[in-house]
Design a protein around this motif. Structure first.
Motif, PDB file in Angstrom:
ATOM      1  N   LEU A  12       0.841  -1.202   0.000  1.00  0.00           N
ATOM      2  CA  LEU A  12       0.000   0.000   0.000  1.00  0.00           C
ATOM      3  C   LEU A  12       0.872   1.247   0.000  1.00  0.00           C
ATOM      4  N   ILE A  50      -0.191   4.875  -0.508  1.00  0.00           N
ATOM      5  CA  ILE A  50      -0.871   5.588   0.576  1.00  0.00           C
ATOM      6  C   ILE A  50       0.171   5.948   1.618  1.00  0.00           C
ATOM      7  N   GLU A  57      -4.852   6.750   6.847  1.00  0.00           N
ATOM      8  CA  GLU A  57      -5.521   6.207   5.669  1.00  0.00           C
ATOM      9  C   GLU A  57      -5.267   4.706   5.559  1.00  0.00           C
ATOM     10  N   LYS A  58      -4.057   4.279   5.910  1.00  0.00           N
ATOM     11  CA  LYS A  58      -3.756   2.850   5.896  1.00  0.00           C
ATOM     12  C   LYS A  58      -4.609   2.111   6.917  1.00  0.00           C
ATOM     13  N   GLN A  95      -7.920   1.488   5.487  1.00  0.00           N
ATOM     14  CA  GLN A  95      -7.870   0.396   4.514  1.00  0.00           C
ATOM     15  C   GLN A  95      -7.950  -0.961   5.215  1.00  0.00           C
ATOM     16  N   TRP A  96      -7.216  -1.086   6.339  1.00  0.00           N
ATOM     17  CA  TRP A  96      -7.216  -2.362   7.060  1.00  0.00           C
ATOM     18  C   TRP A  96      -8.562  -2.620   7.718  1.00  0.00           C
ATOM     19  N   SER A 115     -11.519  -1.401   7.067  1.00  0.00           N
ATOM     20  CA  SER A 115     -12.643  -1.569   6.137  1.00  0.00           C
ATOM     21  C   SER A 115     -12.522  -2.854   5.322  1.00  0.00           C
ATOM     22  N   GLU A 144     -10.601  -3.064   2.674  1.00  0.00           N
ATOM     23  CA  GLU A 144     -10.220  -2.701   1.302  1.00  0.00           C
ATOM     24  C   GLU A 144      -8.807  -3.153   0.977  1.00  0.00           C
ATOM     25  N   ALA A 145      -7.940  -3.190   1.990  1.00  0.00           N
ATOM     26  CA  ALA A 145      -6.538  -3.569   1.738  1.00  0.00           C
ATOM     27  C   ALA A 145      -6.446  -4.951   1.109  1.00  0.00           C
ATOM     28  N   THR A 174      -6.638  -5.391  -2.690  1.00  0.00           N
ATOM     29  CA  THR A 174      -5.504  -4.982  -3.515  1.00  0.00           C
ATOM     30  C   THR A 174      -4.892  -6.218  -4.160  1.00  0.00           C
TER      31      THR A 174
END
Length: 827
Positions: free
Chosen positions: A740, A743, A748-749, A752-753, A755, A757-758, A761
Motif C-alpha cells: 500500500l 498511501i 488512511e492505511k 484500509q485495514w 474496512s 479494502e486492503a 488490492t
C-alpha cells in the motif's frame, strides 16, 4: 427521542446528538429513528448522526453500541446503517485535514469569493427583517471572522461599557473561560450571585435577568438552556469574540494571570457552587487540562494547560504560573492534581527541591495513582540529569558522582512503584514507568562506565562489568558508594526484565494500529513517539554497556565472533546487535538497513547444534524469531534452519503451558500451523499443539486487557498465512503494508485495514492464502482433524454472516491466536 434532534434529508435520516445523554441512550434512540415507520429493518434509510466537540472515547463508545445493535438485529453485513459525522473545533483545521484527508474535511472561517457574495446578499435581506444586533454571528461569518474585523467589531460592541462595574468583571471572567476551555459557560444563577441580583418570580426569572444587563452585555452574551437539566447559562457569542474581549477589557496594568487570580478569589462564586457544578469543572480545566498536539498523524499532550502555557510563556513569568497553581491548589481543597502540576512546573525550571515537595504532597493524597507516582519519578529523573550536566566536563570520581547516583536510584524506585500501581489499575494502561526506568538506568550506566577508575584503564570496561555483575567491589568506589552497591548490582537484571516487559506489551498492542489519546490531566509527561524504534535502540544500548569491548569490532569490521565468549557475553552481544527480545527482532523486518547481516551475526552467537544446547525459554524464543525474521528478509538463506529443527525446539519449552511465555505460545501457533501435504495424523497432532497454545494465549490476553474495551486496545497481527510452505508460508504484515506504498498517511492505511479494502488490492491478494471454513450461530470455524471444530476469532465481528454459511477468509496470527480477515461467503 430526547437525546437526538432529528431531520430527514432525501435518502438520509439525520440527527444531532446531545452528548449530555449516555451513549447507550443515544444508540437506542438512533436505532428507533432508523426503524421508525419501517417494516423491514434490512431496508431502512441510513441515519446520519452529527456530534459536536465530542471526545474520542465518547465516539468510540457510541460506535461500539451501534455495532452491537446492528449485530443484535442481524442486519446483513455491508449494509450502511449509520454514519457518524464528528465536528470538532480546531485551532488549525487545515493542518489537521492535510494529515488525514480521507477522514477530515476542513471547515474554516474563510469564505470563497462566491460565498462572500452570497453572504453579502443574504445579509442585506436579513437587515430588512432584523436589527443588526440580532444577527451578530451571521455578520461575523460573512466577514470571514477576519482578525481586523473582529477587533473593530468588539471595540464597537464594548463602546461605553463601565469597565469598573461588577458586570464588566463578569464579562472578563466568562471571556477568560471561553477563550481557554471549549464549550465552557457560567450558569445564570452564578451570574446572579456575582451581580447580587434577586428575583421574586421564578416564572419570569430569565426575562428579568436579561433586563438587568447593560446593552453591551446583552449583545455579548449568548443565553443557553440545557434540555436535560433545564439550567440556564451564558457564554460569549463566539470564542474568537471572547478572545478579543479578553484583550480589550483588560486594564492597562492587568494581565490574564491577575484576572485568573481575581477569579479564584471570587468567594461568592465558590460559595454558590456544589462539587458537581459545571463552573468548578470549567475552572479546574482552565488550570490543568492539557491540550493535544498533532504531529505526524499522532497526538500528544502539552505539559501544561494552554492557559498556564500562556502565563509562563507570553507573560514570561514562571513565578506567576506557580502562584496561580498554588492558589488553585488551596481553592480546590488541596487537590492532588494541582500539586502534580506544581511539581511539573517546578522541575521544568529546575527548582527540584520544591518539585520534590509538591510531588510528595500529591502522592500522600493519591498514593496508588500511577500517573502521580510517575511525576514523582520524573522529578528525580530530571534532577539526576541536571546533576550529571554539572559534572559533565570534570573528571568523575566515586565521591563527586555519589549524589547523582543516589538521585538516579531514587528515580528508579519511584518508577518501579509507578509500575506496580499501573499493573493494579484496571480501567486504563500506563506504561510510562517502564520506559522511564530504562532511560534512567541507561543514564546511570553511562555515568558509572565514565568513572576515572573504569574509563582510564585498559581493562576498565571489563572491571566495571565485573563490579555490576558479581560480588566484586573496587577499592575506589567501596566507601563513597557503600549505600548503593546492592542496588547497582541488580541493575543489569532489572533493566533486562523491564525491556522484556516493554517488548511483551508491544507484541500485543502496537501504536501504529491505534493512536491512543491519553487525555487525563494527570497523564504521563510524554509518550514515546515511536516505541518500536525506541525499544530497538535502547535494547542495543543496554547490550553495548556489557559487551562493548568485543562487539564494537564485530559491528564495525564485520569480523567473526570471538570463540572464547562466555554465555553472558554472548547474550549481551545479541542484545547489542538487536536480538535481545522478540519485538526488536521482528522490528528488523520493518527497519531493513543491514538487517540481514545483523540477523546472521546474531545467529552465529548461538550454538551450532541448538537441539543439544541448553537454552532458557527466552533464548529459544529469540533464536526462533531470528530465523523467521531472516527468512522474511532473505528467503532461502542458507543460515535459516529448516522448519523441523525449529519445531523440535518446542521440547525445551515448559511442558506445563501455564509456565510458557506468551511469545513462546505465539511461536507455537506459527510453527505448527498445518501444511497442505501433512498426513491426517500430522494435522491432528499439530492442531492439538496449536489449540493448547491458543487456550493459554487467551488467558494471557484477558490479563493484558484488564477492564478496557477491545476497541480501545486493538491487538496487533504480526503475520498472515501465505501461499508458500515451511517458513515461507508466513507473510509479515510489513510486506503487506509496503504493497500500500501509494498511501502515505498512517490514518488512511488504518482505514484500509479496518474496512477490508486492503485485502482487495491485487498485490496483497496474491500473497495470501484463502482458508475455507464455515459459520454457525455467528461463530467462525475452520475444519480441523477428523472433522473437529476449530474456532477462529474474526477481526471484525460484524463481518460474520448471521446465517450458517460456507466461507473463505485470510488467516492472521497475533498474541491472542489465529484470527480471520476478509470473510467472504462461498457461492
Amino acid at each position: 427521542m430526547h437525546s437526538l434532534q432529528s431531520y430527514k434529508v432525501k435518502s438520509l435520516r439525520c440527527a444531532v446528538v446531545k452528548p449530555s445523554y449516555p451513549v447507550s441512550v443515544v444508540a437506542q434512540h438512533a436505532v428507533e429513528l432508523r426503524e421508525y415507520e419501517e417494516k423491514d429493518p434490512q431496508r431502512c434509510l441510513t441515519v446520519l448522526l452529527l456530534t459536536e466537540d465530542s471526545d474520542k472515547e465518547y465516539l468510540d463508545d457510541l460506535r461500539n453500541e451501534l455495532e452491537g445493535a446492528i449485530n443484535e438485529r442481524q442486519i446483513q453485513y455491508g449494509t450502511l446503517c449509520f454514519i457518524l459525522l464528528s465536528c470538532r473545533r480546531s485551532h488549525d483545521p487545515e493542518k489537521k485535514c492535510k494529515e488525514s484527508p480521507l477522514q477530515n474535511v476542513s471547515v474554516t472561517h474563510k469564505l470563497s469569493d462566491q460565498e462572500k457574495r452570497k453572504f453579502s446578499g443574504k445579509q442585506k435581506a436579513l437587515n430588512k427583517k432584523y436589527d443588526f444586533n440580532f444577527i451578530l454571528t451571521f455578520v461575523l461569518m460573512s466577514k470571514g471572522f477576519s482578525e481586523n474585523y473582529v477587533q473593530k467589531f468588539v471595540k464597537h460592541l464594548l463602546q461605553g461599557i463601565n469597565r469598573h462595574s461588577v458586570e464588566c468583571r463578569l464579562i472578563r471572567y466568562v471571556a477568560l473561560l471561553n477563550t481557554y476551555v471549549q464549550n465552557s459557560f457560567i450558569s445564570q444563577s452564578h451570574c446572579e450571585a456575582l451581580l447580587a441580583l434577586k428575583f421574586d418570580s421564578e416564572r419570569f426569572r430569565r426575562h428579568e435577568f436579561e433586563r438587568s444587563l447593560s446593552d453591551q452585555a446583552k449583545l455579548v452574551f449568548l443565553h443557553l438552556r440545557d434540555d436535560k437539566t433545564h439550567i440556564q447559562s451564558i457564554r460569549i457569542i463566539h470564542p474568537l469574540v471572547a478572545k478579543e474581549i479578553l484583550q480589550q477589557l483588560l486594564e492597562p496594568q492587568q494581565t490574564q494571570s491577575s484576572l485568573a487570580m481575581d477569579l479564584l478569589h471570587e468567594d461568592v462564586l465558590f460559595e454558590h457552587s456544589l462539587e458537581t457544578d459545571d463552573y468548578l469543572t470549567f475552572l479546574r480545566l482552565l488550570f490543568i487540562r492539557r491540550s493535544r498536539i498533532t504531529e505526524e498523524d499522532k497526538y500528544f499532550l502539552s505539559l501544561f494547560s494552554p492557559f498556564i502555557e500562556h502565563v509562563r510563556g507570553t507573560e514570561e513569568s514562571p513565578n506567576k504560573a506557580i502562584e496561580l497553581l498554588k492558589e488553585a491548589f488551596e481553592r480546590f481543597y488541596n487537590d492532588a492534581y494541582f500539586a502534580q502540576q506544581l511539581a511539573r512546573l517546578h522541575y521544568t525550571y529546575e527548582k527540584f527541591e520544591e518539585a520534590k515537595n509538591w510531588a510528595e504532597t500529591a502522592v500522600k493524597q493519591l498514593p496508588d495513582n500511577s500517573y502521580i507516582l510517575d511525576t514523582k519519578g520524573q522529578v528525580y529523573k530530571k534532577w539526576f540529569q541536571a546533576k550529571c550536566k554539572t559534572i559533565e566536563n570534570v573528571p568523575k570520581t566515586a565521591q563527586n558522582t555519589a549524589d547523582a547516583v543516589e538521585t538516579a536510584l531514587k528515580a528508579l524506585d519511584c518508577f518501579q512503584e509507578c509500575q506496580r500501581a499501573a499493573d493494579a489499575e484496571m480501567q486504563h494502561v500506563n506504561t510510562s514507568g517502564f520506559y522511564a526506568e530504562v532511560e534512567v538506568g541507561l543514564g546511570l550506566l553511562k555515568l558509572i562506565f565514565s568513572l576515572q577508575v573504569f574509563a582510564n584503564r585498559s581493562n576498565g570496561h571489563s572491571e566495571c562489568m565485573k563490579y555490576l555483575t558479581s560480588d566484586y567491589i573496587p577499592v575506589e568506589v567501596k566507601d563513597a558508594w557503600e549505600p548503593f552497591h546492592d542496588h547497582l548490582k541488580k541493575l543489569c537484571q532489572t533493566m533486562k526484565d523491564t525491556l522484556e516487559r516493554i517488548s511483551e506489551d508491544l507484541s500485543y498492542f502496537q501504536t501504529d494500529i491505534d493512536a491512543d489519546e491519553e487525555e487525563t490531566p494527570e497523564g504521563p509527561e510524554g509518550k514515546i513517539r515511536h516505541p518500536l524504534k525506541w525499544l530497538a535502540i535502547k535494547s542495543s544500548e543496554y547490550g553495548k554497556y556489557f559487551s562493548e569491548a568485543f562487539s564494537a569490532a564485530v559491528l564495525q569490521h564485520r569480523k567473526s565472533i570471538p570463540a572464547n565468549l562466555t554465555p553472558f557475553q554472548k547474550r549481551m552481544m545479541i542484545y547489542h546487535l538487536g536480538g535481545g527480545n522478540i519485538t526488536s527482532i521482528l522490528y528488523k523486518i520493518t527497519d531493513q538497513k543491514d538487517a540481514v547481516k545483523l540477523l546472521e551475526l546474531i545467529l552465529s552467537l548461538y550454538p551450532s547444534n541448538p537441539l543439544k544446547a541448553k537454552f532458557d525459554q527466552m533464548d529459544i524464543v529469540n533464536y526462533i524469531a531470528t530465523h523467521i525474521s531472516l527468512n522474511c528478509l532473505s528467503p532461502q538463506n542458507q543460515k535459516v534452519a529448516p522448519l523441523k529443527v525449529l519445531q523440535a525446539l518446542r521440547h525445551q519449552f515448559p511442558y506445563d503451558k501455564r509456565k510458557c511465555l506468551p511469545n513462546a505460545l505465539f511461536l507455537l501457533t506459527l510453527l505448527f500451523w498445518p501444511e497442505d501435504d501433512d498426513t491426517e495424523h500430522e494435522r491432528e497432532k499439530k492442531y492439538q499443539i496449536v489449540q493448547t497454545a491458543v487456550e493459554h494465549l487467551e488467558k494471557g490476553h484477558r490479563t493484558k486487557m484488564k477492564d478496557i474495551p477491545p476497541w480501545k486496545r486493538r491487538i496487533y497481527t504480526h503475520f498472515f498465512l501465505g501461499n508458500g510452505s515451511g517458513l515461507d508460508k508466513f507473510v509479515h504484515k510489513n510486506k503487506l503494508i509496503r504493497a500500500l506504498s501509494s498511501i502515505t498517511k498512517l490514518s488512511e492505511k488504518r482505514m484500509q485495514w479496518f474496512s477490508g479494502e486492503a485485502f482487495e488490492t491485487p498485490e496483497i491478494a496474491a500473497m495470501l492464502k484463502h482458508v475455507s471454513g464455515w459459520t454457525k450461530d455467528g461463530l467462525v470455524y475452520l475444519e480441523g482433524p477428523k472433522e473437529k471444530k476449530f474456532n477462529i476469532r474474526p477481526v471484525n465481528a460484524p463481518s460474520v454472516p448471521q446465517s450458517n454459511e460456507n466461507i473463505t477468509f485470510y488467516l492472521g496470527f497475533n498474541f491472542r491466536g489465529p484470527v480471520a480477515y476478509n470473510i467472504v461467503v462461498t457461492k
